[in-house]
Scaffold this motif. Structure first.
Motif, mmCIF file in Angstrom:
data_model
loop_
_atom_site.group_PDB
_atom_site.id
_atom_site.type_symbol
_atom_site.label_atom_id
_atom_site.label_comp_id
_atom_site.label_asym_id
_atom_site.label_seq_id
_atom_site.Cartn_x
_atom_site.Cartn_y
_atom_site.Cartn_z
ATOM 1 N N LEU A 38 -1.805 -8.569 -77.486
ATOM 2 C CA LEU A 38 -2.872 -8.393 -78.462
ATOM 3 C C LEU A 38 -4.188 -8.905 -77.884
ATOM 4 O O LEU A 38 -4.207 -9.873 -77.124
ATOM 5 C CB LEU A 38 -2.539 -9.144 -79.759
ATOM 6 C CG LEU A 38 -1.246 -8.726 -80.460
ATOM 7 C CD1 LEU A 38 -0.978 -9.620 -81.665
ATOM 8 C CD2 LEU A 38 -1.312 -7.267 -80.896
ATOM 9 N N HIS A 39 -5.278 -8.272 -78.269
ATOM 10 C CA HIS A 39 -6.601 -8.663 -77.804
ATOM 11 C C HIS A 39 -6.879 -10.122 -78.180
ATOM 12 O O HIS A 39 -6.687 -10.524 -79.324
ATOM 13 C CB HIS A 39 -7.673 -7.757 -78.416
ATOM 14 C CG HIS A 39 -9.050 -8.084 -77.969
ATOM 15 N ND1 HIS A 39 -9.504 -7.772 -76.719
ATOM 16 C CD2 HIS A 39 -10.068 -8.707 -78.601
ATOM 17 C CE1 HIS A 39 -10.742 -8.184 -76.594
ATOM 18 N NE2 HIS A 39 -11.112 -8.763 -77.726
ATOM 19 N N GLY A 40 -7.313 -10.911 -77.192
ATOM 20 C CA GLY A 40 -7.665 -12.297 -77.436
ATOM 21 C C GLY A 40 -6.505 -13.271 -77.417
ATOM 22 O O GLY A 40 -6.697 -14.479 -77.549
ATOM 23 N N VAL A 41 -5.288 -12.764 -77.278
ATOM 24 C CA VAL A 41 -4.107 -13.631 -77.201
ATOM 25 C C VAL A 41 -3.688 -13.639 -75.734
ATOM 26 O O VAL A 41 -3.037 -12.713 -75.270
ATOM 27 C CB VAL A 41 -2.963 -13.125 -78.115
ATOM 28 C CG1 VAL A 41 -1.761 -14.055 -78.038
ATOM 29 C CG2 VAL A 41 -3.447 -12.982 -79.548
ATOM 30 N N ASP A 42 -4.102 -14.693 -75.014
ATOM 31 C CA ASP A 42 -3.881 -14.698 -73.575
ATOM 32 C C ASP A 42 -3.149 -15.926 -73.052
ATOM 33 O O ASP A 42 -3.158 -16.203 -71.858
ATOM 34 C CB ASP A 42 -5.208 -14.522 -72.832
ATOM 35 C CG ASP A 42 -6.249 -15.550 -73.258
ATOM 36 O OD1 ASP A 42 -5.917 -16.483 -74.012
ATOM 37 O OD2 ASP A 42 -7.405 -15.409 -72.830
ATOM 38 N N SER A 43 -2.514 -16.667 -73.935
ATOM 39 C CA SER A 43 -1.720 -17.817 -73.496
ATOM 40 C C SER A 43 -0.471 -17.929 -74.359
ATOM 41 O O SER A 43 -0.413 -17.385 -75.469
ATOM 42 C CB SER A 43 -2.521 -19.116 -73.621
ATOM 43 O OG SER A 43 -2.738 -19.438 -74.991
ATOM 44 N N ARG A 44 0.509 -18.625 -73.846
ATOM 45 C CA ARG A 44 1.740 -18.849 -74.603
ATOM 46 C C ARG A 44 1.445 -19.583 -75.914
ATOM 47 O O ARG A 44 2.005 -19.273 -76.952
ATOM 48 C CB ARG A 44 2.756 -19.616 -73.771
ATOM 49 C CG ARG A 44 4.097 -19.775 -74.477
ATOM 50 C CD ARG A 44 5.176 -20.365 -73.559
ATOM 51 N NE ARG A 44 6.453 -20.420 -74.238
ATOM 52 C CZ ARG A 44 7.329 -19.430 -74.289
ATOM 53 N NH1 ARG A 44 7.072 -18.288 -73.684
ATOM 54 N NH2 ARG A 44 8.475 -19.562 -74.926
ATOM 55 N N GLU A 45 0.522 -20.530 -75.875
ATOM 56 C CA GLU A 45 0.163 -21.296 -77.068
ATOM 57 C C GLU A 45 -0.439 -20.392 -78.143
ATOM 58 O O GLU A 45 -0.136 -20.522 -79.326
ATOM 59 C CB GLU A 45 -0.806 -22.432 -76.707
ATOM 60 C CG GLU A 45 -0.209 -23.510 -75.837
ATOM 61 C CD GLU A 45 -0.029 -23.108 -74.364
ATOM 62 O OE1 GLU A 45 -0.763 -22.207 -73.867
ATOM 63 O OE2 GLU A 45 0.876 -23.673 -73.725
ATOM 64 N N VAL B 204 4.193 -16.346 -70.331
ATOM 65 C CA VAL B 204 3.134 -17.354 -70.448
ATOM 66 C C VAL B 204 1.741 -16.745 -70.598
ATOM 67 O O VAL B 204 0.760 -17.467 -70.710
ATOM 68 C CB VAL B 204 3.143 -18.307 -69.216
ATOM 69 C CG1 VAL B 204 4.418 -19.109 -69.184
ATOM 70 C CG2 VAL B 204 2.932 -17.540 -67.925
ATOM 71 N N LYS B 205 1.624 -15.410 -70.615
ATOM 72 C CA LYS B 205 0.317 -14.758 -70.659
ATOM 73 C C LYS B 205 -0.048 -14.214 -72.031
ATOM 74 O O LYS B 205 -0.928 -13.370 -72.153
ATOM 75 C CB LYS B 205 0.260 -13.650 -69.613
ATOM 76 C CG LYS B 205 0.368 -14.190 -68.194
ATOM 77 C CD LYS B 205 0.176 -13.103 -67.184
ATOM 78 C CE LYS B 205 0.252 -13.705 -65.784
ATOM 79 N NZ LYS B 205 -0.004 -12.704 -64.764
ATOM 80 N N GLY B 206 0.621 -14.687 -73.089
ATOM 81 C CA GLY B 206 0.253 -14.305 -74.442
ATOM 82 C C GLY B 206 0.989 -13.122 -75.031
ATOM 83 O O GLY B 206 0.695 -12.695 -76.143
#
Length: 182
Positions: A74-81, A25-27
């Motif tokens: 990846l940088h800036g990808v911090d959620s499952r969505e 869930v953390k991207g």
């Protein structure tokens, strides 16, 4: 051969792998790597992601083996969505950023499309693609009827010095020691 990468229509980039699905869930994202070794894709801190005709730059924060595959953050990808939005994207690298190889080593994308001829000069077709087997890499050579030989596929082992006698990237020709009837 060193790292492998699949070729694609873009002459400036090579496809190193694919983002397949979110992981947690953390991207984090699962990665299918075309490189050999598999985790060689993690050696590149900056990727281009291709979704359809769109190219965007992505920075690798961290990556690791997970089970039989890889996962990355990846940088800036911090959620499952946010990760779901990137699922299915191809991972590209500018060809200019690939490491230099020794004189007798080639990336797969350099061999794909080469015209294959026997030492006697008989055209067998063109290298369509390559794949790994346990023993050695294999080239799929697709015959072209207009080159004087039947249009059929041949599987040739990629064995430099034995089957592959010469690779000339400038002329686009690979010379092989191979019986055309085989």
């Amino acid at each position: 051969m060193s790292e492998q990468a699949q070729a694609q229509p873009d002459d400036d980039h090579v496809v190193l792998g694919k983002l397949t699905s979110p992981h947690g869930v953390k991207g984090w994202l699962k990665v299918y790597s075309y490189t050999s070794p598999m985790d060689g894709i993690l050696d590149y801190a900056s990727w281009m992601l291709r979704q359809g005709s769109s190219l965007t730059r992505a920075s690798l924060v961290q990556g690791r083996r997970h089970g039989k595959g890889l996962v990355v953050q990846l940088h800036g990808v911090d959620s499952r969505e946010a990760a779901e939005a990137l699922a299915g994207a191809d991972i590209l690298l500018p060809k200019a950023e690939l490491p230099e190889l020794d004189a007798d080593e080639y990336y797969w994308h350099q061999l794909e499309g080469l015209r294959v001829v026997t030492r006697e000069g008989l055209a067998l077709g063109r290298v369509g693609y390559l794949f790994e087997t346990g023993a050695n890499d294999v080239m799929v050579v697709k015959g072209e009827a207009d080159e004087g030989i039947e249009a059929r596929e041949r599987l040739l082992p990629y064995l430099p010095g034995e089957v592959v006698l010469e690779v000339d990237l400038e002329t686009g020709v690979m010379t092989v020691d191979w019986d055309p009837e085989f």
